[in-house]
Design an enzyme around this catalytic site. Structure first.
Site, PDB file in Angstrom:
ATOM      1  N   ASP A   1       3.257  -4.748   0.952  1.00 32.77           N
ATOM      2  CA  ASP A   1       2.317  -4.168  -0.019  1.00 32.77           C
ATOM      3  C   ASP A   1       1.457  -5.323  -0.525  1.00 32.77           C
ATOM      4  O   ASP A   1       1.585  -6.473  -0.066  1.00 32.77           O
ATOM      5  CB  ASP A   1       3.067  -3.481  -1.192  1.00 32.77           C
TER       6      ASP A   1
ATOM      7  N   GLY B   1       0.262  -8.417   1.731  1.00 30.81           N
ATOM      8  CA  GLY B   1      -0.980  -8.361   2.495  1.00 30.81           C
ATOM      9  C   GLY B   1      -1.783  -7.112   2.172  1.00 30.81           C
ATOM     10  O   GLY B   1      -1.375  -6.299   1.343  1.00 30.81           O
ATOM     11  N   ASP B   2      -2.901  -6.992   2.885  1.00 31.30           N
ATOM     12  CA  ASP B   2      -3.828  -5.868   2.706  1.00 31.30           C
ATOM     13  C   ASP B   2      -3.783  -5.057   4.000  1.00 31.30           C
ATOM     14  O   ASP B   2      -4.163  -5.559   5.067  1.00 31.30           O
ATOM     15  CB  ASP B   2      -5.236  -6.452   2.462  1.00 31.30           C
ATOM     16  N   PHE B   3      -3.307  -3.799   3.920  1.00 30.62           N
ATOM     17  CA  PHE B   3      -3.129  -3.054   5.184  1.00 30.62           C
ATOM     18  C   PHE B   3      -4.445  -2.704   5.874  1.00 30.62           C
ATOM     19  O   PHE B   3      -4.452  -2.301   7.022  1.00 30.62           O
ATOM     20  CB  PHE B   3      -2.185  -1.860   5.050  1.00 30.62           C
TER      21      PHE B   3
ATOM     22  N   HIS C   1      -2.144   9.958   1.916  1.00 31.76           N
ATOM     23  CA  HIS C   1      -2.790  10.942   1.021  1.00 31.76           C
ATOM     24  C   HIS C   1      -3.752  10.275   0.023  1.00 31.76           C
ATOM     25  O   HIS C   1      -4.539  10.954  -0.615  1.00 31.76           O
ATOM     26  CB  HIS C   1      -1.753  11.840   0.323  1.00 31.76           C
TER      27      HIS C   1
HETATM   28  C1  LIG Z   1       0.801   6.161  -3.834  1.00 30.35           C
HETATM   29  S1  LIG Z   1       1.495   4.561  -3.717  1.00 30.35           S
HETATM   30  C2  LIG Z   1       2.974   4.869  -2.783  1.00 30.35           C
HETATM   31  C3  LIG Z   1       3.969   3.761  -2.903  1.00 30.35           C
HETATM   32  C4  LIG Z   1       5.250   3.980  -2.099  1.00 30.35           C
HETATM   33  N1  LIG Z   1       4.983   4.082  -0.677  1.00 30.35           N
HETATM   34  C5  LIG Z   1       5.966   5.214  -2.592  1.00 30.35           C
HETATM   35  O1  LIG Z   1       6.068   6.205  -1.873  1.00 30.35           O
HETATM   36  O2  LIG Z   1       6.434   5.183  -3.740  1.00 30.35           O
HETATM   37  C6  LIG Z   1       0.445   3.713  -2.557  1.00 30.35           C
HETATM   38  C7  LIG Z   1       0.834   2.275  -2.284  1.00 30.35           C
HETATM   39  O3  LIG Z   1      -0.149   1.692  -1.431  1.00 30.35           O
HETATM   40  C8  LIG Z   1      -0.362   0.356  -1.865  1.00 30.35           C
HETATM   41  N2  LIG Z   1      -1.669  -0.130  -1.420  1.00 30.35           N
HETATM   42  C9  LIG Z   1      -2.893   0.286  -1.823  1.00 30.35           C
HETATM   43  N3  LIG Z   1      -3.853  -0.396  -1.203  1.00 30.35           N
HETATM   44  C10 LIG Z   1      -3.226  -1.281  -0.367  1.00 30.35           C
HETATM   45  C11 LIG Z   1      -3.699  -2.256   0.570  1.00 30.35           C
HETATM   46  N4  LIG Z   1      -5.005  -2.449   0.766  1.00 30.35           N
HETATM   47  N5  LIG Z   1      -2.780  -2.972   1.266  1.00 30.35           N
HETATM   48  C12 LIG Z   1      -1.445  -2.758   1.065  1.00 30.35           C
HETATM   49  N6  LIG Z   1      -0.946  -1.836   0.195  1.00 30.35           N
HETATM   50  C13 LIG Z   1      -1.819  -1.104  -0.514  1.00 30.35           C
HETATM   51  C14 LIG Z   1      -0.272   0.464  -3.374  1.00 30.35           C
HETATM   52  O4  LIG Z   1      -0.084  -0.791  -3.996  1.00 30.35           O
HETATM   53  C15 LIG Z   1       0.891   1.422  -3.546  1.00 30.35           C
HETATM   54  O5  LIG Z   1       2.111   0.732  -3.603  1.00 30.35           O
END
Ligand SMILES: C[S@@+](CC[C@H](N)C(=O)[O-])C[C@H]1O[C@@H](n2cnc3c(N)ncnc32)[C@H](O)[C@@H]1O
Length: 332
Positions: free
Chosen positions: A203, A222-224, A242
């Site tokens: 994350d 990292g940044d996905f 989503h």
């Molecule tokens: C709706 S949350 C869901 C978190 C976790 N998967 C859960 O089900 O509880 C979305 C996740 O995507 C992460 N996220 C958003 N943009 C991101 C990016 N560019 N790179 C990595 N992670 C990211 C957020 O920090 C967050 O933890």
């Protein structure tokens, strides 16, 4: 025997429900349940501790009591009930973080829903239109809001985590990577239920920094959308797709695809919008996505088409004892 209500009563009930939600939101913001954690307090004392106007606080507590949240004692003090206890900030598994993320002016979800008319009118996220930036940018600039979001995700999934962990035989995968896995709650549940597995939590840097240490998983920040430098046998994306439009999903899914070996599997954990007119929380979460982000909830056909575009083939859909399903994909 259940009593039939008229159509008018049905509509009024839905409309005035938001008054109750406001009361719950303010109770969480004022941390009233925490003030009452050690026992009943007189309204004047509770008002002093929460810096509120005692007669008005009394009226709010009287209304909340009528819904089972807080209770008055014989001498007119107030105490917690099982429902108000769920609003305690410092109680593991409570609803406090989700309520704080959702309700009261300034809370991200509240701000997003203020933009519902704009979202429906234009097709752009309501939050962005009201605030001139996305909710993600807003939270990035406000670390306390992002921390509350991380806890809210954990708490919202208190029953989902174990349901996902027991829905399939995760022990077939030696290394399981949770991409956008927040502070690692889902990954911890899977690993705890399958002792021979190891994990990788991926994350953003400031998010994984808040993950409780767990010797069963490594952490990669990292940044996905840039790249996902993670080698695993199974990749999990729960409540990630989503959040994003089809174009954005394809960008991040291609990064997963690039990281994957041919035998690895991708597990999309999301709710699937059913056909038909029945009530389904996913249809409401879909509106939440419309006001908060560029994303949406999807039907089975939409998931299959989206993933196909990113180089994946749907193998199976596994139900869980929760509103979420696991869609299992292999590289095409
Ligand atoms: C709706 S949350 C869901 C978190 C976790 N998967 C859960 O089900 O509880 C979305 C996740 O995507 C992460 N996220 C958003 N943009 C991101 C990016 N560019 N790179 C990595 N992670 C990211 C957020 O920090 C967050 O933890």
């Amino acid at each position: 025997m259940s009593q039939q209500i008229s159509a008018e009563e049905q509509v009024l009930g839905i409309v005035t429900n938001h008054w109750q939600a406001h009361g719950v939101g303010l109770a969480a913001k004022l941390e009233l349940a925490d003030h009452l954690a050690d026992g009943p307090l007189a309204v004047e004392e509770l008002a002093k501790r929460s810096r509120t106007h005692a007669p008005s606080l009394y009226r709010m507590l009287r209304a909340l009591e009528s819904t089972g949240i807080f209770a008055s004692t014989e001498n007119g003090s107030f105490e917690n009930t099982p429902a108000s206890d769920c609003l305690r900030r410092n109680k593991p598994g409570s609803n406090w973080a989700w309520v704080r993320f959702t309700l009261c002016p300034g809370a991200p979800v509240y701000e997003g829903w203020r933009g519902l008319p704009l979202a429906v009118e234009t097709g752009e996220p309501g939050f962005d239109q009201l605030h001139g930036k996305s909710n993600w940018e807003n939270m990035e600039a406000n670390p306390e809001a992002y921390s509350i979001f991380n806890l809210a995700m954990r708490d919202l999934a208190a029953t989902i985590g174990p349901a996902v962990a027991s829905a399939i035989d995760w022990s077939r995968y030696n290394v399981i990577a949770d991409i956008g896995g927040g502070i690692g709650s889902q990954l911890s549940e899977i690993l705890a239920a399958h002792p021979n597995t190891r994990g990788i939590l991926f994350d953003l840097p400031h998010v994984v920094a808040e993950a409780p240490k767990n010797e069963r998983f490594d952490v990669v920040a990292g940044d996905f959308f840039a790249s996902i430098p993670v080698e695993a046998d199974a990749y999990v994306l729960r409540w990630v797709l989503h959040d994003w439009s089809d174009e954005e999903c394809i960008r991040l899914l291609r990064n997963v695809r690039e990281a994957m070996q041919p035998k690895a599997r991708l597990m999309i954990v999301e709710s699937i919008i059913p056909g038909g007119s029945q009530f389904d929380m996913g249809k409401w979460m879909d509106l939440n996505m419309m006001v908060m982000a560029t994303g949406k909830e999807r039907t089975e056909a939409e998931f299959a088409a989206l993933l196909k575009n990113a180089g994946f083939e749907l193998i199976s859909i596994e139900p869980t004892a929760s509103p979420l399903s696991i869609l299992v994909f292999e590289p095409a």
